[in-house]
Design an enzyme around this catalytic site. Structure first.
Site, short mmCIF file in Angstrom:
data_model
loop_
_atom_site.label_atom_id
_atom_site.label_comp_id
_atom_site.label_asym_id
_atom_site.label_seq_id
_atom_site.Cartn_x
_atom_site.Cartn_y
_atom_site.Cartn_z
CG LEU A 151 -1.82 1.25 1.32
CD1 LEU A 151 -2.81 1.30 0.17
CD2 LEU A 151 -2.55 1.28 2.65
CE1 TYR A 152 6.26 5.17 1.60
CE2 TYR A 152 7.55 3.44 0.54
CZ TYR A 152 7.43 4.74 0.98
OH TYR A 152 8.46 5.63 0.80
CB ALA A 153 4.60 0.70 -3.54
CB THR A 155 0.17 6.00 -0.78
OG1 THR A 155 1.46 5.72 -0.23
CG2 THR A 155 -0.89 5.18 -0.06
CE LYS A 156 6.00 8.47 -0.41
NZ LYS A 156 6.22 9.91 -0.18
#
Length: 338
Positions: A151-153, A155-156
Site C-alpha cells: 500500500l505504501y508503494a 500511495t506514492k
C-alpha cells in the site's frame, strides 16, 4: 528563496533543510512529530536547525486541511520540497489508514496550497517501491509502474498521478523523486542499518530476510540531498519527446518530471552487513528469515535521466557511507540502546 520543507524533523527533511539554510535560503519547516518512531530523535534533528534565524518551524499535520491552508497563506513559500509521509513498507500492512491520511490527504493539501499560492515548483518524494514486482533492472522511469506490492508503494504512485493532474490542469511544475534505500547519519530507527547497529552493540542477532538473498541500491543521504537541491532549482517543463499516440511514463506535455535517485551500484545485503562489521569491529550474529510481505528481492536505479537533467549522479561508496553512519550513531547514542 523561501522554501517550504515538509517532514523537516525527518531523516531526509532535516538534511535537506540544513543544506538549504547553509546556502542562504529561508526555510519554513513543517512536521507533526508523530510517534511512528522515537520523537526525541526528531526533536534532536530539529535542534540542529533551530539556531538558524532563517528557519521557522510549524508543528502541523499535513493531513489537516485548514492548518495547511493557513500555513500557505501566511508563509507564501516560493517553492515546496514535500518530504513528509508515512514511510515504511512493513508498517503499511499493520496501519494502512495512516498511509491514506498522510500520503493521500496530506499530498492533496500540498497540491492545493501550491495551486492557490502560485508556487513556482513542487518537488516531492516518491520511492523505488513504485517499481513493485518489476524484475527488469536497472529500474527506469520509462518502465510501467502499475504493479505495486505494498500500500505504501501504491500511495506514492498515486502521488505521481495526482501531481501530473495538477501539472496538466494548472501548469504547476512538479517533480517526483524516486528515492532508493536512503541511509546515513540521523537515519530512522526502523531502517535496516539502524536496526543492525543497535542489535550488534547489544549482542543480539540481526534479522536478515529472504535468507540474505537481497540486493539494494543503497544511496547515501548527502547524495539524495544534492539531487533534491539541484532539482528544486530547475522547475519541471513539458517534454519535447512526449507523444500522445504512444505515451512514455517518463515524459509529459505538462510541466511534470519524475526521476530516480539511486547510487546505481546495487549491493548485496550481505556486503552491506560486512561494511558495518568492519566499521564497528563487531561480527554480527545472523538470523536468516523468509521474505516479508510487500518486500522485493532487488532494486537498482538507472539515473541517466537525472544526470541529463541536472548533471548529477550519486556516487558515495557503501563502505564510506556505512562508516559515517556508525560514527554518528556512536557519537549520538554511544553504546546505549537507541
Amino acid at each position: 528563496m523561501k522554501i517550504l520543507v515538509t517532514g523537516a524533523a525527518g531523516f531526509i527533511g532535516m538534511h535537506t533543510a540544513a543544506r538549504l539554510l547553509a546556502r542562504g535560503d529561508e526555510v519554513v519547516g513543517v512536521d507533526n512529530l508523530n510517534d511512528y518512531y522515537d520523537v526525541s530523535l526528531k526533536e534532536a534533528r530539529l535542534a540542529q536547525l533551530a539556531p538558524d534565524p532563517r528557519f521557522a518551524f510549524h508543528r502541523i499535520d499535513i493531513a489537516d486541511r485548514y492548518a495547511m491552508e493557513r500555513l500557505f497563506a501566511s508563509e507564501r513559500p516560493q517553492r515546496v520540497i514535500h518530504l513528509a509521509a508515512q514511510a515504511g513498507v512493513r508498517y503499511s500492512l499493520k496501519n494502512p489508514h495512516a498511509y491514506v491520511d498522510a500520503n493521500l490527504k496530506g499530498f492533496m493539501n500540498i497540491l492545493e496550497g501550491c495551486r492557490d499560492h502560485a508556487v513556482e515548483h513542487l518537488v516531492y518524494a516518491s520511492t523505488s517501491s513504485v517499481y513493485g514486482s518489476n524484475t527488469t533492472r536497472p529500474f527506469s522511469e520509462h518502465q510501467n509502474v502499475d504493479h505495486p506490492v505494498s500500500l505504501y508503494a501504491a500511495t506514492k504512485k498515486a502521488n505521481e498521478l495526482m501531481a501530473h493532474a495538477y501539472s496538466h490542469l494548472f501548469r504547476i511544475p512538479t517533480t517526483g523523486l524516486r528515492f532508493f534505500t536512503v541511509y546515513g547519519p540521523w537515519g530512522r530507527p526502523d531502517m535496516a542499518l539502524f536496526l543492525f547497529t543497535r542489535a550488534m552493540l547489544e549482542g543480539r542477532p540481526i534479522s536478515i530476510f529472504n535468507h540474505g538473498k537481497m540486493v539494494r541500491d543503497f544511496t547515501y543521504v548527502d547524495d539524495i540531498v544534492e539531487g533534491v537541491l539541484r532539482v528544486v532549482d530547475k522547475p519541471a517543463t513539458p517534454s519535447a519527446a512526449y507523444d500522445p499516440a504512444s505515451p512514455d511514463p517518463a515524459t509529459s506535455d505538462a510541466p511534470y518530471r519524475v526521476f530516480n535517485i539511486g547510487n546505481s551500484q546495487p549491493t548485496p545485503l550481505m556486503e552491506y552487513i560486512v561494511a558495518l562489521e568492519k566499521a564497528s569491529g563487531i561480527e554480527a550474529k545472523k538470523e536468516f528469515l523468509p521474505m516479508q510481505p510487500g518486500d522485493v528481492p532487488a532494486t537498482s536505479a538507472d539515473t541517466s535521466e537525472l544526470d541529463a537533467w541536472v548533471g548529477f549522479k550519486p556516487d558515495t561508496p557503501v563502505d564510506v557511507g556505512v562508516a559515517r553512519f556508525y560514527a554518528w550513531y556512536m557519537a549520538h547514542y554511544g553504546r546505549q540502546p537507541a
